[in-house]
Design a protein around this motif. Structure first.
Motif, mmCIF file in Angstrom:
data_model
loop_
_atom_site.group_PDB
_atom_site.id
_atom_site.type_symbol
_atom_site.label_atom_id
_atom_site.label_comp_id
_atom_site.label_asym_id
_atom_site.label_seq_id
_atom_site.Cartn_x
_atom_site.Cartn_y
_atom_site.Cartn_z
ATOM 1 N N ILE A 110 0.841 -1.203 0.000
ATOM 2 C CA ILE A 110 0.000 0.000 0.000
ATOM 3 C C ILE A 110 0.874 1.251 0.000
ATOM 4 N N ALA A 111 1.848 1.280 0.924
ATOM 5 C CA ALA A 111 2.689 2.474 1.059
ATOM 6 C C ALA A 111 3.464 2.757 -0.224
ATOM 7 N N PHE A 112 4.017 1.714 -0.843
ATOM 8 C CA PHE A 112 4.901 1.948 -1.984
ATOM 9 C C PHE A 112 4.162 2.005 -3.312
ATOM 10 N N ILE A 113 2.845 1.717 -3.294
ATOM 11 C CA ILE A 113 2.072 1.934 -4.518
ATOM 12 C C ILE A 113 1.409 3.312 -4.463
ATOM 13 N N LEU A 114 0.828 3.659 -3.309
ATOM 14 C CA LEU A 114 0.184 4.969 -3.189
ATOM 15 C C LEU A 114 1.216 6.096 -3.079
ATOM 16 N N GLY A 115 2.287 5.833 -2.312
ATOM 17 C CA GLY A 115 3.281 6.869 -2.027
ATOM 18 C C GLY A 115 3.782 7.618 -3.249
ATOM 19 N N PRO A 116 4.268 6.904 -4.287
ATOM 20 C CA PRO A 116 4.783 7.606 -5.451
ATOM 21 C C PRO A 116 3.772 8.514 -6.125
ATOM 22 N N PHE A 117 2.481 8.101 -6.179
ATOM 23 C CA PHE A 117 1.481 8.974 -6.801
ATOM 24 C C PHE A 117 1.321 10.266 -6.002
ATOM 25 N N ILE A 118 1.302 10.118 -4.674
ATOM 26 C CA ILE A 118 1.170 11.311 -3.830
ATOM 27 C C ILE A 118 2.405 12.197 -3.989
ATOM 28 N N GLY A 119 3.586 11.564 -3.974
ATOM 29 C CA GLY A 119 4.825 12.322 -4.127
ATOM 30 C C GLY A 119 4.875 13.040 -5.464
ATOM 31 N N ALA A 120 4.390 12.374 -6.530
ATOM 32 C CA ALA A 120 4.384 12.991 -7.861
ATOM 33 C C ALA A 120 3.487 14.217 -7.869
ATOM 34 N N LEU A 121 2.353 14.103 -7.190
ATOM 35 C CA LEU A 121 1.418 15.224 -7.100
ATOM 36 C C LEU A 121 2.075 16.409 -6.386
ATOM 37 N N PHE A 122 2.787 16.118 -5.280
ATOM 38 C CA PHE A 122 3.463 17.186 -4.530
ATOM 39 C C PHE A 122 4.518 17.855 -5.408
ATOM 40 N N ALA A 123 5.290 17.035 -6.123
ATOM 41 C CA ALA A 123 6.369 17.584 -6.939
ATOM 42 C C ALA A 123 5.803 18.482 -8.024
ATOM 43 N N TRP A 124 4.698 18.065 -8.602
ATOM 44 C CA TRP A 124 4.074 18.839 -9.685
ATOM 45 C C TRP A 124 3.646 20.222 -9.178
ATOM 46 N N HIS A 125 3.161 20.269 -7.935
ATOM 47 C CA HIS A 125 2.719 21.545 -7.352
ATOM 48 C C HIS A 125 3.740 22.050 -6.348
ATOM 49 N N ARG A 126 4.998 21.873 -6.626
ATOM 50 C CA ARG A 126 6.005 22.143 -5.599
ATOM 51 C C ARG A 126 5.925 23.571 -5.068
ATOM 52 N N ASN A 127 6.132 23.658 -3.760
ATOM 53 C CA ASN A 127 6.064 24.924 -3.024
ATOM 54 C C ASN A 127 4.689 25.544 -3.012
ATOM 55 N N GLY A 128 3.716 24.854 -3.583
ATOM 56 C CA GLY A 128 2.339 25.317 -3.450
ATOM 57 C C GLY A 128 1.813 24.916 -2.088
ATOM 58 N N ARG A 129 0.561 25.258 -1.857
ATOM 59 C CA ARG A 129 0.008 24.950 -0.552
ATOM 60 C C ARG A 129 -0.072 23.438 -0.333
ATOM 61 N N LEU A 130 -0.547 22.710 -1.365
ATOM 62 C CA LEU A 130 -0.679 21.255 -1.270
ATOM 63 C C LEU A 130 0.650 20.618 -0.903
ATOM 64 N N ASP A 131 1.714 21.085 -1.576
ATOM 65 C CA ASP A 131 3.040 20.513 -1.344
ATOM 66 C C ASP A 131 3.538 20.814 0.068
ATOM 67 N N ASN A 132 3.418 22.072 0.489
ATOM 68 C CA ASN A 132 3.927 22.440 1.813
ATOM 69 C C ASN A 132 3.232 21.694 2.939
ATOM 70 N N TYR A 133 1.892 21.727 2.915
ATOM 71 C CA TYR A 133 1.158 21.034 3.973
ATOM 72 C C TYR A 133 1.334 19.526 3.843
ATOM 73 N N GLY A 134 1.281 19.048 2.605
ATOM 74 C CA GLY A 134 1.402 17.609 2.377
ATOM 75 C C GLY A 134 2.726 17.066 2.872
ATOM 76 N N THR A 135 3.827 17.782 2.571
ATOM 77 C CA THR A 135 5.139 17.330 3.023
ATOM 78 C C THR A 135 5.205 17.328 4.546
ATOM 79 N N ALA A 136 4.620 18.375 5.148
ATOM 80 C CA ALA A 136 4.626 18.434 6.610
ATOM 81 C C ALA A 136 3.858 17.253 7.196
ATOM 82 N N ILE A 137 2.708 16.924 6.578
ATOM 83 C CA ILE A 137 1.924 15.795 7.088
ATOM 84 C C ILE A 137 2.707 14.491 6.921
ATOM 85 N N ALA A 138 3.370 14.336 5.767
ATOM 86 C CA ALA A 138 4.142 13.118 5.531
ATOM 87 C C ALA A 138 5.236 12.968 6.586
ATOM 88 N N LEU A 139 5.941 14.067 6.884
ATOM 89 C CA LEU A 139 6.985 14.010 7.912
ATOM 90 C C LEU A 139 6.380 13.665 9.273
#
Lengths: 329, 305
Positions: A110-139
């Motif tokens: 689950i982690a390694f199939i879903l994770g990359p899609f979420i990470g790709a989404l963050f990278a696409w919107h990098r430094n946007g709100r989704l990316d900032n909050y999302g990265t913080a939640i992931a950490l």
């Protein structure tokens, strides 16, 4: 292609690591403080049994003979006999390992199939709100102790809402079946839902962050600009081109994660009273069952070594440029 | 200007000024990163709590509190008397929580410093001398990567007893591995640089070259990894304490959570379960963000990420 010399080198390293781990265990359990015989033979065994075991493990022999015997026993899979029930350690802990796999394999998938899609989404919107909050939640999911998130999950879903069992693998009183029965039982999976979700949640941060960071580099590459200029749809660029080229480190880390999951199972299985390898080790520590503790430690360590090896070989097979980098955690 | 600075030669003074300016610049860059600044506040706040615990805690952490009616206050939800409620031994949870910060910080700072010291030394020696020394040390590091942390802590507590010191020693024994690798690879490339060759030609000893000429250049990466290790150490201590095999001499956040679990209070006592877990998470995230903050100072490219 994996070069033969690389394969040989990695195999050599694996053997050296295994040898070192067994030697460390010998020092810890045989030489360090206390009466070494009390670490191998339970005082509760009968006098006859004790004598037989003493002879079998060479406990009356000098240390160097004991060491050779110790190595030989490990090599043939004789890890001693459990103090708690007198059975051989290896078959016992291997049976428990199957229970551990019921939790860890789905969680890591689950982690390694879903994770990359979420990470790709963050990278696409990098430094946007989704990316900032999302990265913080992931950490945060990585930093939250797994026993604590497990306890909260139990509090909510088992004790308050009463919709999921509060631990264990089957209702109290049920007799454990064979390994096959256990895997193909609905009751098992009902009990496994919470621990799997909690473990996946803890593990998902790495694939998210790794994909995100690698993909940001890939997105700067020329071929992405070319695809954009060609008018390829955004989602195709994002997932088919950029994400696929960022997956190599994720695959590498995924293999490592399987290896480390066995050691990580101690805490998870203790919270959820899951009768796997980790819980077995914890029980054995409580019962001062030295042979089982030693065997479980060895098996967990062996898994780390094995999957480190697999990770390196798979990486170098997928990308021949990967070489001599050693293991990257 | 103090006495020491007056004695410096003009050149030395210029070097010192440059270092001061660089440190100030780095400090400003660090604080301009919002997440890093928040993280620093969390860590300093926890440090304040740990140091002044006796003045901040409303009750003795181990005292069994008796209410005005002369009864033990067992498992009471938060009230004005007990802001975080009480536990199954009618102890004040807020007081325990305040004292619990001491173990986390002690473990974090001690393990972090020890890892920086050992990892840096091994990395410097390995990368500077190369050859057989390097080969042997790096194989040791490889073997350490094969040892899972929590199981090792279990074995150590079984064989040597559970105490906060054993936990720290066992953690440090394996956690220096990444630091050694990182420092080694940087040392390998630095020791080919002209300034190292110049130092060698002018007769500087190996020790001096490693610690005076090379190490200062590695300070950023040592801090990045060291601060990260501090976060991981807090998590490991909490984990082993939850298993009942960690700190026995002091109340820690992990021990508090172990008690909620073993006493069966997790069925409903949210006031007991939430605070220790939240503070562990916040402190660990804070250390991770501080580590990232330092990384962004040294590698400005990351800021555009």
């Amino acid at each position: 292609m994996v070069s033969l010399s690389y394969l040989g080198k990695r195999l050599g390293l694996m053997v050296v690591s295994l040898y070192a781990v067994i030697t460390i265990l010998f020092f810890l359990f045989r030489i360090l403080p206390g009466d070494p015989t009390s670490r191998v033979v339970s005082p509760r065994f009968s006098a006859e049994q004790q004598e037989q075991l003493m002879a079998q493990y060479g406990l009356d022999e000098p240390l160097h003979t004991q060491y050779i015997l110790y190595m030989r026993n490990f090599a043939v899979g004789d890890l001693g006999q459990s103090f708690q029930h007198g059975e051989p350690v290896l078959p016992f802990i291997l049976d428990r390992t199957i229970n551990t796999l019921i939790l860890t394999v789905p969680a890591i998938l689950i982690a390694f199939i879903l994770g990359p899609f979420i990470g790709a989404l963050f990278a696409w919107h990098r430094n946007g709100r989704l990316d900032n909050y999302g990265t913080a939640i992931a950490l945060t999911t990585y930093a939250a102790p797994i026993f604590w998130t497990g306890m909260i999950a139990l509090m909510i879903f088992s004790f308050t809402l009463n919709i999921l069992p509060s631990g264990g693998m089957r209702p109290a009183g049920d007799v454990p079946g064979t390994a096959v029965d256990r895997v193909f039982s609905l009751v098992t999976w009902q009990h496994a839902i919470l621990p799997i979700v909690i473990f996946a949640l803890w593990r998902i941060s790495r694939p998210i962050l790794i994909t995100r960071n690698t993909m940001i580099d890939v997105l700067g590459d020329d071929f992405i600009q070319l695809k954009k200029a060609e008018g390829t749809p955004e989602s195709t660029i994002r997932y088919r081109h950029a994400m696929r080229n960022s997956l190599l480190p994720v695959v590498h880390y995924g293999a490592l994660a399987i290896g480390y999951a066995f050691g990580g199972s101690v805490i998870l299985e203790t919270v959820f009273s899951w009768p796997g390898l980790g819980r077995t080790m914890w029980d054995a520590v409580q019962a001062h069952d030295y042979p089982v503790v030693q065997g479980a430690f060895f098996l967990m360590s062996f898994m780390v070594i094995l999957f480190n090896f697999i990770a390196d070989i798979v990486s170098s097979w997928l990308d021949p440029r990967v070489k001599d980098e050693g293991v990257v955690e | 200007m103090n006495l020491l600075e007056e004695r410096l030669t003009k050149n030395q003074r210029i070097v010192l000024e440059t270092y001061k300016e660089r440190a100030q610049w780095a400090g400003r860059r660090f604080l301009s990163n919002r997440m890093a600044a928040i993280a620093l506040v969390i860590v300093l706040g926890t440090l304040f709590m740990a140091i002044f615990a006796p003045f901040l805690a409303p009750y003795e952490p181990e005292a069994n509190v008796v209410s005005d009616q002369g009864q033990y206050s067992i498992l009471e939800p938060p009230s004005s008397d007990h802001l975080m409620g009480t536990n199954h031994h009618s102890q004040d949870i807020l007081s325990q929580w305040i004292y619990g910060s001491r173990v986390s910080l002690l473990v974090a700072f001690l393990s972090g410093l020890a890892v920086m010291l050992i990892g840096t030394t091994v990395g410097l020696v390995s990368g500077y001398y190369k050859g057989t020394v390097d080969l042997v040390l790096m194989r040791v590091v490889d073997v350490l990567y094969a040892i899972p942390a929590i199981p090792l802590l279990l074995v150590v507590s079984l064989l040597f007893g559970s105490s906060v010191w054993n936990v720290i020693i066992a953690m440090v024994l394996i956690l220096w591995r990444t630091m050694a690798r990182v420092v080694r690879s940087q040392t390998l490339s630095l020791s080919e640089r002209p300034f190292v060759k110049a130092a060698k030609a002018s007769g500087a000893s190996d020790l001096r070259i490693m610690y005076v000429h090379i190490a200062p250049n590695l300070l950023p990466i040592i801090l990045i990894e060291g601060v990260f290790v501090m976060g991981s150490a807090i998590l490991l201590e909490a984990g082993i304490s939850f298993l009942g095999l960690g700190t026995t001499e002091m109340i820690s956040w992990g021990v508090m959570l172990q008690l909620t679990y073993t006493s069966g209070a997790i069925t409903h006592a949210w006031w007991w379960v939430l605070p220790p877990g939240l503070s562990i998470t916040a402190l660990v995230v804070a250390f991770f963000y501080m580590s990232r903050g330092i990384e962004e100072i040294t590698n400005p490219e990351l800021q555009h990420r």
